[in-house]
Design an enzyme around this catalytic site. Structure first.
Site, mmCIF file in Angstrom:
data_model
loop_
_atom_site.group_PDB
_atom_site.id
_atom_site.type_symbol
_atom_site.label_atom_id
_atom_site.label_comp_id
_atom_site.label_asym_id
_atom_site.label_seq_id
_atom_site.Cartn_x
_atom_site.Cartn_y
_atom_site.Cartn_z
ATOM 1 N N ASP A 98 0.850 -1.182 0.000
ATOM 2 C CA ASP A 98 0.000 0.000 0.000
ATOM 3 C C ASP A 98 0.891 1.240 0.000
ATOM 4 O OD1 ASP A 98 -2.450 1.536 0.462
ATOM 5 O OD2 ASP A 98 -3.221 -0.316 1.332
ATOM 6 N N ASP A 199 -3.168 4.643 -2.314
ATOM 7 C CA ASP A 199 -4.253 5.202 -1.516
ATOM 8 C C ASP A 199 -4.685 6.574 -2.040
ATOM 9 O OD1 ASP A 199 -5.614 4.702 1.181
ATOM 10 O OD2 ASP A 199 -4.844 6.733 1.479
ATOM 11 N N GLU A 256 -6.351 3.812 -5.991
ATOM 12 C CA GLU A 256 -7.654 3.991 -5.333
ATOM 13 C C GLU A 256 -8.130 5.409 -5.635
ATOM 14 O OE1 GLU A 256 -9.867 4.002 -1.022
ATOM 15 O OE2 GLU A 256 -8.034 5.116 -1.387
ATOM 16 N N HIS A 329 -11.594 -3.174 3.054
ATOM 17 C CA HIS A 329 -11.522 -2.819 4.477
ATOM 18 C C HIS A 329 -12.290 -1.544 4.811
ATOM 19 C CE1 HIS A 329 -8.600 -0.326 2.505
ATOM 20 N NE2 HIS A 329 -8.459 0.392 3.603
ATOM 21 N N ASP A 330 -12.791 -0.833 3.792
ATOM 22 C CA ASP A 330 -13.554 0.404 4.032
ATOM 23 C C ASP A 330 -15.047 0.211 3.791
ATOM 24 O OD1 ASP A 330 -11.231 1.911 4.520
ATOM 25 O OD2 ASP A 330 -10.959 2.329 2.384
HETATM 26 C C1 NOJ Z 1 -8.435 5.082 1.836
HETATM 27 C C2 NOJ Z 1 -8.139 3.927 2.719
HETATM 28 O O1 NOJ Z 1 -8.581 2.753 2.107
HETATM 29 C C3 NOJ Z 1 -8.817 4.198 4.040
HETATM 30 O O2 NOJ Z 1 -8.808 3.081 4.887
HETATM 31 C C4 NOJ Z 1 -8.142 5.380 4.664
HETATM 32 O O3 NOJ Z 1 -8.841 5.761 5.827
HETATM 33 C C5 NOJ Z 1 -8.104 6.579 3.720
HETATM 34 N N1 NOJ Z 1 -7.796 6.243 2.374
HETATM 35 C C6 NOJ Z 1 -7.079 7.565 4.184
HETATM 36 O O4 NOJ Z 1 -5.799 7.036 4.012
#
Ligand code: NOJ
Length: 560
Positions: A98, A199, A256, A329-330
């Site tokens: 990541d 990210d 992302e 995970h989000d």
């Molecule tokens: C996206 C990540 O997947 C998430 O878990 C994170 O809180 C935010 N970006 C900030 O890094």
């Protein structure tokens, strides 16, 4: 279409904190991952994406990095990490790390320096502005509630943080900063990693004037995003990163990109532009949200999902490349969100997996998805750990006047901790995740839902995933075929056709708990060669002019 290993691969995402704890401190760790590599190899995956394991004060579970070139003590040591990479490669799998460079932690040495004085040589690594009439420099909001600006009395200025106040945004306008990032990336690549998941990488270029958001309460993503999402220099920065770093290695990249649309994604992923290979887009994750954003719950209309997935399938075909996911995970657990996590948990999880794995793109499996792990409902807000949930609850319930029950309901449906409860390995204490006290409570359904049980049951979701993965390896049409949606207006089923040369693939899924009759569109020329996979036993002599689909049934036929 050009063939590439990363188009033909399946990625598995590990959220290390919740995967497997080898030393009993209640927190998953790198040694724990090493112990479970054979489990992943047996599943059939090719690539592991490891969520951050770097040094971090853990304000946002590792997405706030204080040293990009060190491993967090709780997870192990750099030697452990080196061994992990070696063991992954020994098993002929790959590792992508990541890359979190929209922001760092406020405890990173760059920020510690930056905040010291206005003429510090690191000042310009971050985004500082004086206040406006004693208030924040603009009206942007943080994704984790409140203003996106934090006042720092030491120099009487504010710094920008799109995420938590412990995640100051890096200033990509500064070439020195960009260079540091590129060197750090090379350092990891030279260790032999196989790529990066980047990210919120479409946030790194901000409109330099940082203007006020015109409709601060009415923006699809967080207020201000118009001025930092897909910003003016984003493509230039990514091309520079590609030129300086990525082009020198044979690696995989996935950006992302919250809020990205198909037109922008084509630019990011068109190989002739030398930026990234694929993006994570979020449009399909927003279809069950109302106009006030993520916590504004709205039932999903299947037609919207069909329209959206189809738009991306067709839009990127032959131009860029899709990544395929229904959870991470989000996001909440996919079976709880789009299927039925009670009576039809097993068939509906298999149906969703079929739908996703037969599409064009690189599929991502989020840990626990392959055993059908479900959402969680903690009674007390104190059992939640996620900063997004806790800040939102504070803003809405403690400081605002929204009802506790309603906000908890939204957390049950959308909260990120749904995905972060520990992986359920077996039916022993804490689902076999730890012998200690887990950092977040284990889902009590671990007695029934766990990997050991799934491996021993040939009809489990786990074995179904193995089969889906095997099929992708054996049928080019799944990877390279084109896509056509059938019956766009039907509210119950999601069916599509893939075509590659003479070959066709027909994917039929029932999204309801009821029996649904289905027949092949009259103008569709399709003769079955064989059934590839399905989540119910079925007779082989099926008549496509009239099938009765059982609850959440999925069937895939290969034909001509
Ligand atoms: C996206 C990540 O997947 C998430 O878990 C994170 O809180 C935010 N970006 C900030 O890094």
């Amino acid at each position: 279409m050009e063939r590439h290993w990363w188009k033909e691969s399946i990625v598995y995402q590990i959220y290390p904190r919740s995967f497997y704890d080898s030393n009993g401190d209640g927190i998953g760790d790198i040694n724990g991952i090493i112990q479970k590599l054979d489990y992943l190899k047996n599943l059939g995956i090719d690539i592991i994406w490891l969520s951050p394991v770097y040094q971090s004060p853990n304000d946002d579970n590792g997405y706030d990095i204080s040293d990009y070139q060190a491993i967090l003590d709780e997870f192990g040591t750099m030697d452990d990490w080196e061994l992990l990479l070696k063991e992954i490669h020994n098993r002929d799998m790959k590792l992508i790390m990541d890359l979190v460079v929209n922001h760092s932690s406020d405890e990173h040495k760059w920020f510690v320096e930056s905040r010291k004085s206005k003429d510090n040589s690191y000042r310009d690594y971050y985004i500082w502005r004086p206040g406006k009439n004693g208030k924040e420099p603009n009206n942007w909001k943080s994704t984790f509630s409140g203003s996106a600006w934090k006042y720092d009395p030491q120099t009487d200025e504010y710094y920008l943080h799109i995420f938590s106040e412990k995640q100051p945004d890096l200033n990509w306008e500064n070439p020195k900063l960009r260079n540091e990032v590129y060197n750090m990336m090379k350092w990891w690549l030279d260790k032999g990693i196989d790529g990066f998941r980047m990210d919120v990488i479409n946030f790194i270029s901000k409109v330099p004037e940082l203007p006020d958001a015109p409709n601060p309460h009415n923006e699809k993503y967080v207020s201000g995003s118009k001025y930092f999402k897909d910003g003016p220099r984003i493509h230039e920065f990514l091309q520079e990163m590609n030129r300086e770093v990525l082009s020198k290695y044979n690696v995989m990249t996935v950006g992302e990109m919250p809020g990205v649309n198909v037109e922008e994604a084509k630019k990011y992923t068109n190989p002739s532009r030398n930026e990234l290979q694929m993006v994570f887009q979020f449009e399909h994750m927003d279809l069950d949200s109302g106009p006030r954003g993520k916590w504004d719950l709205k039932p999903l209309d299947l037609r919207d999902l069909k329209e959206n997935i189809s738009k991306w399938q067709i839009g990127l075909h032959g131009i860029g490349w899709n990544s395929l996911y229904l959870n991470n995970h989000d996001q909440p657990r996919m079976v709880s969100r789009f299927g039925n996590d009670k009576e039809y948990r097993v068939v509906s999880a298999k149906m969703l997996a079929t739908l996703l794995h037969m599409l064009q793109g690189t599929p991502y499996i989020y840990q626990g998805e392959e055993i059908g792990m479900t959402n969680i409902q903690f009674e007390s807000i104190d059992d939640y750990k996620d900063i997004e949930i806790l800040n939102m609850y504070k803003e809405k319930v403690i400081e605002g006047n929204e009802s506790h029950d309603e906000v908890m309901q939204a957390i049950y449906v959308k909260g990120r901790d749904n995905a972060r409860t520990p992986f359920q390995w077996n039916d022993e204490k804490n689902g076999g995740f730890t012998t200690g006290e887990p950092w977040i409570k284990v889902n009590p359904n671990y007695k029934e839902i766990n990997a050991e049980e799934a491996i021993s049951d040939p009809d489990s979701i786990y074995h179904y995933y193995r089969e889906l993965i095997r099929l992708r390896k054996n049928h080019d049409i799944i990877v390279y075929g084109d896509y056509q949606l059938l019956y766009p207006d039907d509210q119950d089923t999601f069916c599509y056709l893939r075509t590659l040369n003479e070959e066709k693939l027909l994917v039929i899924t029932n999204f309801t708990e009821d029996e649904v009759t289905w027949s092949k569109p009259s103008d569709l020329d399709f003769t079955i060669s064989n059934k590839l996979i399905g989540n119910y036993e079925s007779n082989e002599s099926i008549d496509l002019n009239k099938i009765t689909l059982r609850p959440f049934e999925a069937i895939v036929y290969l034909g001509k």
